[in-house]
Design a protein around this motif. Structure first.
Motif, PDB file in Angstrom:
ATOM      1  N   ILE A   1       0.839  -1.205   0.000  1.00 44.51           N
ATOM      2  CA  ILE A   1       0.000   0.000   0.000  1.00 44.51           C
ATOM      3  C   ILE A   1       0.872   1.251   0.000  1.00 44.51           C
ATOM      4  O   ILE A   1       0.597   2.216  -0.725  1.00 44.51           O
ATOM      5  CB  ILE A   1      -0.963  -0.002   1.209  1.00 44.51           C
ATOM      6  N   MET A   2       1.951   1.242   0.771  1.00 44.78           N
ATOM      7  CA  MET A   2       2.867   2.382   0.799  1.00 44.78           C
ATOM      8  C   MET A   2       3.547   2.574  -0.563  1.00 44.78           C
ATOM      9  O   MET A   2       3.731   3.706  -1.005  1.00 44.78           O
ATOM     10  CB  MET A   2       3.918   2.199   1.892  1.00 44.78           C
ATOM     11  N   THR A   3       3.915   1.473  -1.212  1.00 44.55           N
ATOM     12  CA  THR A   3       4.515   1.562  -2.546  1.00 44.55           C
ATOM     13  C   THR A   3       3.524   2.174  -3.527  1.00 44.55           C
ATOM     14  O   THR A   3       3.877   3.050  -4.320  1.00 44.55           O
ATOM     15  CB  THR A   3       4.968   0.174  -3.030  1.00 44.55           C
ATOM     16  N   LEU A   4       2.268   1.730  -3.471  1.00 49.60           N
ATOM     17  CA  LEU A   4       1.234   2.286  -4.341  1.00 49.60           C
ATOM     18  C   LEU A   4       1.023   3.771  -4.039  1.00 49.60           C
ATOM     19  O   LEU A   4       0.876   4.578  -4.958  1.00 49.60           O
ATOM     20  CB  LEU A   4      -0.076   1.513  -4.164  1.00 49.60           C
ATOM     21  N   SER A   5       1.043   4.133  -2.784  1.00 49.22           N
ATOM     22  CA  SER A   5       0.879   5.530  -2.386  1.00 49.22           C
ATOM     23  C   SER A   5       2.026   6.390  -2.926  1.00 49.22           C
ATOM     24  O   SER A   5       1.800   7.501  -3.430  1.00 49.22           O
ATOM     25  CB  SER A   5       0.808   5.627  -0.869  1.00 49.22           C
TER      26      SER A   5
END
Length: 112
Positions: free
Chosen positions: A58-62
């Motif tokens: 999720i952090m990578t996508l963010s």
């Protein structure tokens, strides 16, 4: 919630459309569209967590979201994504969605 999506407009997987929203531009996967003529508000973080997506992904996508929409030139922003971000499956879904149909306008934070 009484939303309308214009014919041939694409809404990506796990995207969320706000109530009373008129969607006239494609909404990226995992995005949230809200407002009278659909402005991209961010990522559907609650939906991603409900799908048991790990926080690291999720952090990578963010991070990728911030890079893709850092200015209005999406083509250059997509080209400048780091290889680390491009290797994420979630980011690949978003990039594929954005590059698949270049005729359609994309719902973005800059939409008017």
């Amino acid at each position: 919630g009484n939303s309308a999506v214009q014919q041939f407009t694409r809404v990506g997987r796990a995207a969320m459309v706000g109530g009373m929203c008129g969607v006239v531009r494609d909404v990226i996967p995992f995005g949230i569209a809200h407002g009278n003529r659909s402005i991209l508000q961010g990522l559907n973080l609650i939906g991603l967590r409900r799908k048991n997506i790990p926080n690291k992904e999720i952090m990578t996508l963010s991070d990728a979201y911030k890079e893709i929409f850092k200015n209005e030139n999406l083509t250059v922003n997509l080209d400048n994504l780091s290889s680390e971000l491009k290797n994420s499956e979630l980011v690949k879904d978003v990039v594929k969605f954005l590059t698949q149909d270049k005729k359609r306008p994309i719902c973005s934070p800059f939409s008017k």
